[in-house]
Scaffold this motif. Structure first.
Motif, PDB file in Angstrom:
ATOM      1  N   UNK A 129       0.853  -1.182   0.000  1.00 45.28           N
ATOM      2  CA  UNK A 129       0.000   0.000   0.000  1.00 45.28           C
ATOM      3  C   UNK A 129       0.891   1.235   0.000  1.00 45.28           C
ATOM      4  N   UNK A 130       0.696   2.171  -0.940  1.00 43.29           N
ATOM      5  CA  UNK A 130       1.572   3.353  -0.996  1.00 43.29           C
ATOM      6  C   UNK A 130       1.369   4.231   0.221  1.00 43.29           C
ATOM      7  N   UNK A 131       2.387   5.022   0.603  1.00 41.39           N
ATOM      8  CA  UNK A 131       2.252   5.930   1.741  1.00 41.39           C
ATOM      9  C   UNK A 131       1.271   7.040   1.422  1.00 41.39           C
ATOM     10  N   UNK A 132       0.763   7.741   2.425  1.00 40.18           N
ATOM     11  CA  UNK A 132      -0.154   8.865   2.174  1.00 40.18           C
ATOM     12  C   UNK A 132       0.472   9.902   1.263  1.00 40.18           C
ATOM     13  N   UNK A 133      -0.377  10.624   0.545  1.00 36.17           N
ATOM     14  CA  UNK A 133       0.112  11.616  -0.424  1.00 36.17           C
ATOM     15  C   UNK A 133       0.955  12.682   0.230  1.00 36.17           C
ATOM     16  N   UNK A 134       0.681  12.981   1.526  1.00 39.25           N
ATOM     17  CA  UNK A 134       1.424  14.034   2.212  1.00 39.25           C
ATOM     18  C   UNK A 134       2.790  13.573   2.660  1.00 39.25           C
ATOM     19  N   UNK A 135       3.034  12.265   2.556  1.00 39.95           N
ATOM     20  CA  UNK A 135       4.306  11.729   3.022  1.00 39.95           C
ATOM     21  C   UNK A 135       5.330  11.776   1.904  1.00 39.95           C
ATOM     22  N   UNK A 136       6.565  12.084   2.252  1.00 39.32           N
ATOM     23  CA  UNK A 136       7.638  12.141   1.269  1.00 39.32           C
ATOM     24  C   UNK A 136       8.110  10.750   0.879  1.00 39.32           C
ATOM     25  N   UNK A 137       7.827   9.743   1.719  1.00 39.60           N
ATOM     26  CA  UNK A 137       8.286   8.394   1.455  1.00 39.60           C
ATOM     27  C   UNK A 137       9.701   8.146   1.931  1.00 39.60           C
ATOM     28  N   UNK A 138      10.391   9.154   2.424  1.00 39.34           N
ATOM     29  CA  UNK A 138      11.745   8.988   2.925  1.00 39.34           C
ATOM     30  C   UNK A 138      11.712   8.396   4.324  1.00 39.34           C
TER      31      UNK A 138
END
Length: 282
Positions: A129-138
């Motif tokens: 599941x992808x991280x929330x849109x507000x998250x940079x993913x770092x």
């Protein structure tokens, strides 16, 4: 730990059924292959004979070393998982670790072309599941945006920020941020064992990461305690030793005068006069 998508869970279930392992065992091996940057894995699961290692290209070592059937199954499963994650966004890190026991770097360069795996699904299917849109993913601490190099192996991954002299290392989900001081880091390595020590090479040679000052752990600043200067021990009331010595000399002189008077060398008047002079000095 990332959450599987329904498609990803179905792929794990299909692999588990084909290879005769539980879905939990396959998922744990998937995590190990991801941590090995897709080219290697170190794992420890009872269904795989305990601890073991796999390397892309055919190398497989298991605790149950004479069970060739288990070796073939685990090796084949690792290879499929490696193919599966090759095009998963954010799973493959740039850079590399180097194993001290092997003495060679394990590079992770994969083509971006979609690969068809034996499950019938393409590698482009999102496993997690992808991280929330507000998250940079770092995964490294907030405020550190552009690492000069990143890499991963086993349960460890790193991000090195040369310009600001910072090194972020994640071990089993815990992120520690280090101050690299004046080290000019050229490469990282880890002992070939789960939980092995992490070292890096700089202009000073091989250095253990543990020797670096810690800035934060999981974004919580770590303050180095300031060592206060010890207070001097409590001293008794000081005594003027010079004054004491002078008093002793005066009393000694008076005793000598008394002896001279007893011997008849000094008269009573002379003795009294000298004694008064000496006592006036006290």
């Amino acid at each position: 730990m990332k959450q599987l998508t329904p498609e990803g869970q179905q792929i794990i279930n299909n692999l588990a059924q084909r290879y005769g392992f539980s879905a939990d065992a396959v998922f744990s091996l998937l995590q190990s292959v991801i941590n090995g940057n897709g080219s290697m894995a170190q794992f420890n699961h009872p269904e795989f004979g305990g601890s073991g290692q796999w390397m892309r290209g055919g190398m497989i070592m298991l605790g149950d070393m004479f069970n060739n059937g288990l070796k073939n199954s685990v090796g084949g499963l690792c290879q499929e998982l490696s193919n599966l994650i090759a095009n998963q966004p954010g799973l493959i890190q740039t850079g590399s670790f180097q194993s001290q026991n092997q003495g060679t770097q394990q590079q992770s360069n994969y083509s971006n072309n979609q690969q068809q795996n034996s499950t019938g699904s393409t590698a482009a299917v999102s496993l997690f599941v992808p991280p929330p849109a507000c998250s940079s993913g770092n995964w490294w601490p907030a405020g550190l945006q552009f690492p000069n190099s990143t890499g991963a192996q086993n349960n460890v991954r790193y991000a090195y920020f040369a310009t600001i002299r910072r090194l972020a290392i994640e071990v089993n989900g815990q992120v520690t941020l280090y101050d690299t001081l004046d080290h000019q880091i050229g490469g990282f390595s880890q002992q070939q064992s789960v939980g092995g020590s992490i070292t890096f090479t700089s202009q000073y040679g091989l250095v253990d990461v543990k020797s670096l000052p810690i800035i934060s752990v999981d974004n919580v600043p770590v303050q180095t305690p300031i060592q206060s200067q010890p207070e001097p021990p409590c001293q008794p009331n000081s005594i003027d030793t010079t004054s004491v010595n002078q008093d002793a000399d005066i009393f000694g002189a008076i005793e000598k005068l008394a002896n001279l008077k007893e011997k008849g060398i000094l008269t009573d008047a002379e003795y009294s006069t000298k004694k008064a002079e000496l006592l006036a000095r006290l």
